[in-house]
Design a protein around this motif. Structure first.
Motif, PDB file in Angstrom:
ATOM      1  N   MET A   5       0.834  -1.171   0.000  1.00  0.00           N
ATOM      2  CA  MET A   5       0.000   0.000   0.000  1.00  0.00           C
ATOM      3  C   MET A   5       0.882   1.238   0.000  1.00  0.00           C
ATOM      4  O   MET A   5       1.810   1.344   0.792  1.00  0.00           O
ATOM      5  CB  MET A   5      -0.904  -0.026   1.229  1.00  0.00           C
ATOM      6  CG  MET A   5      -1.794   1.160   1.344  1.00  0.00           C
ATOM      7  SD  MET A   5      -3.080   0.775   2.539  1.00  0.00           S
ATOM      8  CE  MET A   5      -3.083   2.239   3.476  1.00  0.00           C
ATOM      9  N   VAL A   6       0.586   2.140  -0.873  1.00  0.00           N
ATOM     10  CA  VAL A   6       1.354   3.382  -0.979  1.00  0.00           C
ATOM     11  C   VAL A   6       0.748   4.408  -0.037  1.00  0.00           C
ATOM     12  O   VAL A   6      -0.457   4.640  -0.039  1.00  0.00           O
ATOM     13  CB  VAL A   6       1.327   3.917  -2.432  1.00  0.00           C
ATOM     14  CG1 VAL A   6       2.030   5.245  -2.521  1.00  0.00           C
ATOM     15  CG2 VAL A   6       1.948   2.903  -3.363  1.00  0.00           C
ATOM     16  N   ARG A   7       1.583   5.005   0.764  1.00  0.00           N
ATOM     17  CA  ARG A   7       1.126   6.039   1.695  1.00  0.00           C
ATOM     18  C   ARG A   7       1.319   7.396   1.039  1.00  0.00           C
ATOM     19  O   ARG A   7       2.428   7.762   0.662  1.00  0.00           O
ATOM     20  CB  ARG A   7       1.904   5.948   2.992  1.00  0.00           C
ATOM     21  CG  ARG A   7       1.384   6.881   4.040  1.00  0.00           C
ATOM     22  CD  ARG A   7       2.080   6.611   5.351  1.00  0.00           C
ATOM     23  NE  ARG A   7       1.785   7.665   6.273  1.00  0.00           N
ATOM     24  CZ  ARG A   7       1.100   7.496   7.392  1.00  0.00           C
ATOM     25  NH1 ARG A   7       0.665   6.306   7.715  1.00  0.00           N
ATOM     26  NH2 ARG A   7       0.860   8.499   8.187  1.00  0.00           N
ATOM     27  N   LEU A   8       0.232   8.122   0.904  1.00  0.00           N
ATOM     28  CA  LEU A   8       0.289   9.447   0.292  1.00  0.00           C
ATOM     29  C   LEU A   8       0.928  10.444   1.247  1.00  0.00           C
ATOM     30  O   LEU A   8       0.800  10.305   2.473  1.00  0.00           O
ATOM     31  CB  LEU A   8      -1.122   9.915  -0.067  1.00  0.00           C
ATOM     32  CG  LEU A   8      -1.853   9.058  -1.100  1.00  0.00           C
ATOM     33  CD1 LEU A   8      -3.289   9.556  -1.260  1.00  0.00           C
ATOM     34  CD2 LEU A   8      -1.129   9.077  -2.424  1.00  0.00           C
ATOM     35  N   PRO A   9       1.598  11.464   0.707  1.00  0.00           N
ATOM     36  CA  PRO A   9       2.174  12.491   1.579  1.00  0.00           C
ATOM     37  C   PRO A   9       1.070  13.196   2.360  1.00  0.00           C
ATOM     38  O   PRO A   9      -0.058  13.340   1.880  1.00  0.00           O
ATOM     39  CB  PRO A   9       2.853  13.461   0.611  1.00  0.00           C
ATOM     40  CG  PRO A   9       2.912  12.766  -0.698  1.00  0.00           C
ATOM     41  CD  PRO A   9       1.868  11.703  -0.696  1.00  0.00           C
ATOM     42  N   LEU A  10       1.413  13.620   3.555  1.00  0.00           N
ATOM     43  CA  LEU A  10       0.447  14.331   4.376  1.00  0.00           C
ATOM     44  C   LEU A  10       0.217  15.728   3.826  1.00  0.00           C
ATOM     45  O   LEU A  10       1.132  16.362   3.298  1.00  0.00           O
ATOM     46  CB  LEU A  10       0.938  14.417   5.815  1.00  0.00           C
ATOM     47  CG  LEU A  10       1.115  13.086   6.531  1.00  0.00           C
ATOM     48  CD1 LEU A  10       1.704  13.311   7.913  1.00  0.00           C
ATOM     49  CD2 LEU A  10      -0.191  12.337   6.628  1.00  0.00           C
ATOM     50  N   THR A  11      -0.991  16.199   3.991  1.00  0.00           N
ATOM     51  CA  THR A  11      -1.323  17.558   3.558  1.00  0.00           C
ATOM     52  C   THR A  11      -0.798  18.550   4.592  1.00  0.00           C
ATOM     53  O   THR A  11      -0.544  18.184   5.751  1.00  0.00           O
ATOM     54  CB  THR A  11      -2.846  17.736   3.429  1.00  0.00           C
ATOM     55  OG1 THR A  11      -3.433  17.639   4.740  1.00  0.00           O
ATOM     56  CG2 THR A  11      -3.457  16.695   2.498  1.00  0.00           C
ATOM     57  N   PRO A  12      -0.654  19.802   4.208  1.00  0.00           N
ATOM     58  CA  PRO A  12      -0.251  20.823   5.190  1.00  0.00           C
ATOM     59  C   PRO A  12      -1.216  20.883   6.381  1.00  0.00           C
ATOM     60  O   PRO A  12      -0.786  21.080   7.517  1.00  0.00           O
ATOM     61  CB  PRO A  12      -0.266  22.119   4.394  1.00  0.00           C
ATOM     62  CG  PRO A  12       0.017  21.684   2.982  1.00  0.00           C
ATOM     63  CD  PRO A  12      -0.687  20.352   2.847  1.00  0.00           C
ATOM     64  N   ALA A  13      -2.508  20.695   6.136  1.00  0.00           N
ATOM     65  CA  ALA A  13      -3.481  20.721   7.235  1.00  0.00           C
ATOM     66  C   ALA A  13      -3.252  19.558   8.194  1.00  0.00           C
ATOM     67  O   ALA A  13      -3.364  19.722   9.415  1.00  0.00           O
ATOM     68  CB  ALA A  13      -4.899  20.676   6.680  1.00  0.00           C
TER      69      ALA A  13
END
Length: 100
Positions: free
Chosen positions: A1-9
C-alpha cells in the motif's frame, strides 16, 4: 500500500496535537505517561514533537485517557478553525479547559 504524503493541514493538526499533549502532560515524565498508556516512550516523543502527525486512533485514545482528556475535547482543540491552540498558563489549566 502506498502512503500518500500528508497535507499541510494534517501536518499542522499533528503539531497542535503534540503541543496539546505536552501541555496536558505538564510536569509528569514522558516515560510515566507512555508506560501508563502502553505505548513506547519513543512513540509518545514523536507524537509530541509532531514527527508522527497522524498517529493511530487507539494510541491517541490511550494517551488521552492517561492524561484525563476526553477525545471530543482533543478533537475540538486540534481542529479549531483559527488554526491554533492558545497557550495555556499551566498543564492544570489546559486539562481543566479540555475536561469542562
Amino acid at each position: 500500500m502506498v502512503r500518500l504524503p500528508l497535507t499541510p493541514a494534517e501536518l499542522e493538526r499533528g503539531q497542535r496535537l503534540g503541543a496539546l499533549l505536552r501541555r496536558a502532560r505538564g510536569e509528569r515524565s514522558m516515560l510515566e505517561i507512555a508506560l501508563d498508556a502502553r505505548v513506547s516512550p519513543e512513540t509518545l516523543r514523536k507524537i509530541e514533537s509532531g514527527r508522527v502527525a497522524t498517529p493511530a486512533f487507539p494510541t491517541i485514545a490511550a494517551i488521552a485517557d492517561v492524561l484525563g482528556l476526553s477525545l471530543d475535547a482533543v478533537w475540538a482543540e486540534i481542529s479549531r478553525p483559527d488554526g491554533g491552540v492558545e497557550p495555556a498558563r499551566s498543564a492544570r489549566e489546559a486539562r481543566a479547559r479540555l475536561v469542562s
